[in-house]
Design a protein around this motif. Structure first.
Motif, PDB file in Angstrom:
ATOM      1  N   ALA A 165      66.471  68.254  46.295  1.00 58.64           N
ATOM      2  CA  ALA A 165      66.677  69.109  47.470  1.00 58.64           C
ATOM      3  C   ALA A 165      67.375  68.337  48.590  1.00 58.64           C
ATOM      4  O   ALA A 165      68.204  68.892  49.325  1.00 58.64           O
ATOM      5  N   PRO A 198      63.501  75.747  43.435  1.00 60.59           N
ATOM      6  CA  PRO A 198      63.319  75.092  44.741  1.00 60.59           C
ATOM      7  C   PRO A 198      62.132  74.138  44.795  1.00 60.59           C
ATOM      8  O   PRO A 198      62.204  73.092  45.446  1.00 60.59           O
ATOM      9  N   GLU A 223      66.539  82.413  45.041  1.00 66.96           N
ATOM     10  CA  GLU A 223      65.526  81.470  45.519  1.00 66.96           C
ATOM     11  C   GLU A 223      64.176  81.662  44.811  1.00 66.96           C
ATOM     12  O   GLU A 223      63.303  80.812  44.908  1.00 66.96           O
ATOM     13  N   ARG A 272      62.894  71.037  42.852  1.00 66.45           N
ATOM     14  CA  ARG A 272      63.897  70.239  43.582  1.00 66.45           C
ATOM     15  C   ARG A 272      63.274  69.459  44.743  1.00 66.45           C
ATOM     16  O   ARG A 272      63.824  68.465  45.183  1.00 66.45           O
ATOM     17  N   ASN A 273      62.147  69.918  45.231  1.00 62.86           N
ATOM     18  CA  ASN A 273      61.472  69.180  46.305  1.00 62.86           C
ATOM     19  C   ASN A 273      60.740  67.953  45.799  1.00 62.86           C
ATOM     20  O   ASN A 273      60.282  67.128  46.583  1.00 62.86           O
ATOM     21  N   ARG A 308      63.677  77.412  55.031  1.00 64.25           N
ATOM     22  CA  ARG A 308      64.925  76.732  54.673  1.00 64.25           C
ATOM     23  C   ARG A 308      66.166  77.568  54.955  1.00 64.25           C
ATOM     24  O   ARG A 308      67.222  77.051  55.281  1.00 64.25           O
TER      25      ARG A 308
END
Lengths: 166, 266, 789
Positions: free
Chosen positions: B76, B101, A129, B104-105, A116
């Motif tokens: 996302a 993350p 992250e 969020r996916n 990403r």
């Protein structure tokens, strides 16, 4: 019991499952792919992170039946035969693991970060992250180093592949 | 987890029918709240209606002066959407700070709004931006949608299909995350659209997301952080728990609102 | 130094399996015909069990058995025990209450197991567990250790009036009080050392299996010390004789102390496997970890430090109430006593120390050793006192420390320990340089320009590791010896297996122990395997905790290698037809001194087994030696950590902007691994200081029962660390190693709190220093200043 079919690490699999079977249970118990771990019940620790259709998700928070037709990639499918993925190499080279329990989820999350965010990752980006991955051993210092190095290595690997293609 | 039956309808109509006829059914959108709740046996739906196969429930488009987001659009996708980033960056940033993350996916805007968790981010976006929530039956203004903690105006067989955000002139969201759960301990969304100013607060209200009219009125006079100097939200009635007392939350609302206004104005 | 020997940064041999998903943890083990266990746990902190009705549960689909404490009693299973005897001031023995693996008469904490359901699948076991009807009579509960001894408090165990387990003391009260009487300055602090949940990312798990044909039991278990588990289960629980019980600890995903102890769940899994005649598997959910893994810390302390006119410490006294929870866990009694009060001298020459410790029962999960175990609590007391004193005396905190450092070794403290080596000035000096201590004032001004408060804090810690000389430990109450064993097996082809009683659950023994062997025998590190974690394979072992595996576990390997070398020289002397005394072993070759005649290692190994060159009367064939190494002293790792924080006064958020650690661990075997241990330890210490706290409400409910409420350190909560070393060799073991596993967790909390209090100008802050706590302290400070104006 309803049946589900998906592709796991490139191999098609089909099985009858109890609807409450989570993807992580399907992987660990049905397919005996025990590299994907469970470290919590509240979708926070990230030990269970796998890729579904190219995106990182928590395999403890999705039902197997929801993944009909999906492409699932786990830690067991990351290396190319005996050749480790650059992110796996980077974790070893940088001592990015100790007990190894969070490691599969950490590495799958790391590859997703690179997918990403690209190959040039600063420390701040990597640390934020990693919001969804807990490690109790390393203090994250070497994980951050490993991911930065792995990201660079993935970039140079891609460059080589591209060159070969030209 | 208790046993359940999983339905995977291919249309909203089918989903609504299933919802209407099954006694104890729940909609499964991204599942990032529902599944952990079921794992802990705190929810025991007899059947789950998975919305992920329904075409047309997902996607982001600019329609006139609004952004329209399908209910099954993942956090996302909103965070990464060039359309949202360009036209409503506050919303992209907000979506990019939800959970982590991986969550969020999977997590969706429709699921988040319908759940109306008092600490969730999206309710602040909907209320703070004056969104309209579109269902299979009607359109509901955000001001009417959130009716209390985990409570919404949605009827028993009503399904959120999309959310329309009118584009503001200025907007910003500032979140102070609960250090453990990373939900909002307090989150403040401030927006200015024409004459309309909205200040919406999540995380702090005992009844969920709410607007701070005193702040909005002050910002009507001049849209700048200094306009909020000396103003505060009374602590009475705010949430109080191990992560933040009502007094601390009240204080944070002021701090975050000023920061949001500064970010929006800047 | 060879490329793979002692001191070399060698990539870890064990990593291959972990990075490819081929690690093999207990939860990954599946046995043919296995059943699944789900525990029925008390929802009440304190309740009498009036009856258990399992009728409905037993009829649920897939249920194989529902077992209760009454069934345990029928089979006459013994209680779980605490293996370290502590005596009170009045000479009486500690008050150990019975701890059955399944509660029999009453439940004493939320999560206390009262029954277990065994079923074909886990889902079925869980469904049925909900149907087990337990008739509870809810009793008043006490969770706060400071309240446990008060008159109206709930009484938990009959054997312990006022919930008091022991009232222990160390040091000379009279002399210490006299020193305080004549002191020029006394600094006083009230300290709560917050209760922590260890939270190794791998939850605990156990699989019990009984073979009715042979009468053998096997237990796969997430343990740091399989032999200790076997010993306790055999000798105290009485389930299986030691020689018919095999305990296997496969890959273990972190321990931090919490996997030392013998827990009810593994005992029940083993016992139930015989009851139902099939293997029984149990894997904790995280919620269960919170309610059943032994917690750490939980001290309430009043401490004072007395100074003379020159800023020299003349005395320290502390009174601590230590919460041991609802039952005495395996080593719990030793933690707030011999692992705590003995460290109250810190790095300082303190002539008079006196410490009193009351250990109490509460209706909470048992408390036992957690990374550092007693030593973080001691360091926090000493290093907070020194820092606060420096501020009160207007002496630079580094200077005040220097003024009181111990310089002469060995140094006998007034609290048992004899420090053998160290250079505290050196680690302080290097830490201050690396942290740019001199440049701090400038950085503070820059932060102030951005509206931020900047602070700096030191922590000059010491710990006693390398647990422990058995005789000394025994004299202090230990129920076991604390030596370690090793067996070095040389194969005919020259490759080597080392069977060690140490256990690796992240420490990297498969690499570091192999480095030792590789260097010593001059063979490739790939030709060395380290074997651990199986009582049927390894001779015996006390396991890994207390930073002991380098200092004690590797020393045992050294001793075994000494014997191997001696035997190999005998073999070589036959091959070379020279006198044994003339054989020199160097670089993997046996040479006749003063000649160029030599044989390589591989030839000697082969000939040891072919036995063609010597007679059985002269020499036994084979090349395999065992050693049990008992240390002669504790080891004393020490160092100085410097934490620099920046605080947002509007929100109270603390950001750690710099961290410098300079540690003296003696000889380093693998600097990469040592640094990793330091990083991890610091982060756990930062967790304690800023984020983590197990909170019980007044009814004994655990409010922070999941990661949603119990805040684990994440990557963005910590910075990258600057790590440096100084080296003084440990004189009491053959390798000069001191140990490094706990240092960070011991040093960090005081460094963080010293930095925060420096930044905000107030000492009134407890751990964890959450944003709200820091903001409140700033408000309080502002109000006080305003009132003073």
């Amino acid at each position: 019991m309803p049946a589900v079919s998906m592709t796991v690490n490139g191999k098609p699999v089909t099985a009858d499952v109890d609807p409450r079977t989570l993807l992580v249970q399907f992987l660990r118990e049905e397919l005996r792919l025990t590299g994907t771990h469970v470290g919590c019940d509240t979708s926070q620790c990230g030990a269970c992170v796998v890729h579904v259709n190219g995106r990182a998700i928590k395999s403890c928070t999705v039902f197997a039946l929801q993944l009909e037709g999906a492409k699932v990639a786990t830690i067991e499918g990351l290396a190319n035969g005996d050749q480790l993925h650059p992110m796996q190499e980077a974790f070893r080279d940088n001592h990015g693991l100790q007990c190894g329990f969070c490691t599969p989820g950490m590495i799958m999350a790391a590859v997703d970060i690179v997918n990403r965010k690209g190959h040039d990752l600063d420390e701040h980006t990597i640390r934020s992250e990693l919001e969804g991955n807990l490690c109790r051993c390393t203090g994250y210092h070497n994980i951050v180093k490993a991911i930065a190095a792995g990201a660079r290595a993935m970039g140079s690997g891609a460059a080589v592949t591209q060159k070969a293609a030209e | 987890m208790y046993a359940f039956t999983l339905h995977r309808p291919s249309s909203v109509r089918q989903a609504a029918n299933l919802l209407a006829k099954s006694e104890d059914a729940k909609l499964l959108a991204g599942g990032q709240t529902l599944i952990p709740t079921m794992k802990q046996r705190l929810a025991s739906p007899a059947s789950l209606i998975d919305l992920s196969l329904i075409e047309g429930l997902s996607g982001i488009e600019l329609r006139g002066r609004s952004i329209v987001i399908g209910a099954m659009t993942r956090h996302a996708e909103v965070a990464d959407s060039p359309v949202v980033q360009e036209n409503l960056p506050a919303l992209a940033e907000l979506a990019g700070e939800i959970g982590d993350p991986h969550v969020r996916n999977m997590g969706t805007i429709g699921g988040s709004l319908a759940n109306n968790d008092p600490n969730a981010d999206y309710p602040a976006a909907a209320l703070g931006l004056g969104a309209t929530i579109v269902t299979n039956k009607r359109r509901i203004a955000a001001d009417e949608f959130f009716t209390g903690m985990f409570e919404t105006a949605l009827g028993a067989d009503e399904i959120v299909t999309k959310v329309m955000f009118p584009l503001p002139k200025k907007a910003a969201y500032v979140k102070f995350a609960n250090p453990a759960s990373r939900y909002a301990l307090v989150g403040v969304l401030v927006s200015k659209r024409g004459r309309e100013i909205r200040v919406a607060v999540t995380g702090a209200g005992a009844n969920g997301v709410f607007r701070v009219t005193a702040f909005e009125e002050a910002l009507q006079r001049r849209f700048g952080p200094k306009s909020l100097d000396g103003l505060s939200v009374p602590a009475a009635g705010l949430n109080s728990d191990i992560h933040g007392s009502a007094e601390y939350r009240a204080h944070l609302i002021g701090v975050l609102a000023r920061r949001a206004v500064a970010a929006a104005a800047g | 130094m060879s490329a793979t020997g002692i001191g070399a940064t060698v990539r870890r041999k064990e990593d291959q399996r972990f990075i490819t998903g081929k690690g093999h943890y207990t939860a990954d083990v599946n046995r043919a015909g296995q059943t699944h266990a789900c525990f029925v746990r008390s929802p009440h902190a304190h309740a009498r069990i009036k009856g258990i009705d399992a009728t409905a549960a037993s009829k649920m689909p897939g249920v194989v058995a529902v077992l209760t404490g009454a069934d345990l009693a029928v089979d006459k299973l013994g209680n779980l025990i605490c293996g370290w005897m502590i005596h009170s001031k009045d000479g009486s023995a500690m008050k150990m209450a019975p701890h059955p693996a399944l509660a029999q008469t009453k439940a004493c904490h939320v999560g206390d197991p009262v029954a277990v359901v065994i079923a074909e699948t886990l889902a079925q076991a869980k469904d049925a567990a909900e149907k087990v009807q337990v008739d509870y009579e809810v009793l008043p509960a006490v969770a706060d250790p400071a309240q446990a001894q008060s008159a109206g408090a709930a009484q938990i165990h009959e054997v312990a009036p006022k919930n008091t387990i022991y009232q222990w003391q160390l040091g000379d009260k009279g002399k210490t009080d006299a020193a305080f009487q004549s002191a020029a300055h006394v600094t006083k602090l009230d300290i709560v050392n917050n209760r922590l949940v260890p939270n190794a990312i791998e939850p605990r798990a156990a699989i019990g299996e009984y073979d009715s044909g042979t009468g053998h039991f096997t237990l796969w278990n997430t343990t740091q010390n399989p032999h200790v588990a076997r010993l306790v289960i055999a000798a105290f629980i009485g389930m299986a004789p030691e020689h018919k019980l095999r305990v296997i600890a496969p890959d273990v995903g972190g321990g931090f102390g919490s996997k030392i102890f013998i827990y009810p769940e593994e005992v029940v899994a083993l016992w139930a496997s015989k009851r139902v005649g099939r293997p029984v598997k149990w894997v904790a959910e995280r919620v269960e970890s919170f309610l059943s893994d032994a917690h750490g810390r939980d001290h309430v302390t009043h401490a004072e430090m007395a100074f003379d006119r020159d800023g020299k410490v003349v005395g320290l006294r502390a009174r601590t109430i230590a919460n041991l929870g609802a039952y005495m866990s395996t080593f719990s009694s030793s933690v707030p006593t011999y692992l705590y009060a003995t460290l109250l001298s810190g790095q300082y020459n303190i002539p008079n120390i006196y410490c009193e410790v009351d250990a109490v029962y509460t209706n909470t999960v048992p408390v036992d050793a957690y990374r550092g175990a007693g030593r973080p609590e001691a360091t926090f007391v000493v290093e907070r006192l020194v820092e606060v004193a420096a501020r009160e005396l207007s002496i630079d905190p580094a200077e005040l420390r220097k003024r009181n450092f111990i310089h002469q070794f060995p140094h006998q403290t007034p609290v048992i320990l004899a420090y053998d080596a160290g250079d505290y000035n050196a680690s302080l000096k290097k830490a201050l340089e690396l942290a740019d201590y001199k440049g701090f004032a400038k950085r503070k001004r820059e932060s102030a320009r951005d509206g931020k408060l900047r602070g700096i804090g030191l922590s000059a810690y010491i710990e006693a590791c390398g647990l422990a000389p058995s005789q000394a430990a025994g004299s202090l109450g230990a129920g076991v010896g604390l030596w370690e064993s090793a067996e070095v097996r040389v194969n005919p082809t020259g490759s080597v297996e080392v069977l060690t009683g140490s256990h690796s659950h992240g420490q990297g023994h498969e690499t570091t122990f192999a480095q030792l062997v590789s260097e010593r025998l001059g063979i490739a590190i790939d030709n060395v395997s380290i074997v651990h974690g199986d009582t049927d394979i390894v001779q015996f072992g006390m396991g890994t905790y207390g930073s002991r595996s380098g200092a004690v576990g590797m020393s045992a390997i050294v001793k075994a290698l000494d014997k191997v070398e001696a035997k190999a020289k005998k073999v070589a002397s036959h091959l070379l037809e020279a006198a044994e005394g003339d054989i020199v072993f160097k670089d993997g070759k046996f040479t006749v001194a003063g000649t160029d005649r030599s044989v390589p290692w591989g030839d000697v190994a082969l000939n040891a087994y072919t036995a063609h060159k010597f007679s059985g009367q002269e020499l036994e064939p084979g090349l395999k030696e065992t050693s049990f190494y008992d240390p002669t002293n504790f080891t004393f790792p020490a160092g100085c950590h410097v934490c620099e924080v920046e605080i947002d006064p509007d929100t109270g958020e603390t950001e750690i902007v710099n961290w410098t650690a300079v540690d003296d661990f003696g000889v380093l075997v693998n600097p990469m691994i040592v640094e990793g241990q330091v990083h991890g330890g610091i982060t756990q210490g930062v967790g304690q200081a800023l984020l983590e706290r197990a909170i019980y409400d007044k009814d004994g409910q655990l409010v922070t029962g999941s990661f949603m409420d119990y805040c684990m350190p994440r990557a963005h909560d910590v910075p990258s660390f600057k790590v440096g070393v100084t080296v003084t060799k440990c004189p009491s073991n053959p390798l000069g190693i001191k140990g490094c596993g706990e240092a960070g967790a011991i040093a960090a909390p005081a460094a963080v709190i010293n930095a925060i209090t420096d930044a905000i100008g107030s000492e009134q802050i407890a751990m964890p220093a959450t944003p709200q706590a820091v903001w409140t302290a700033i408000q309080r400070g502002n109000a006080t200043r305003k009132a003073a104006e």
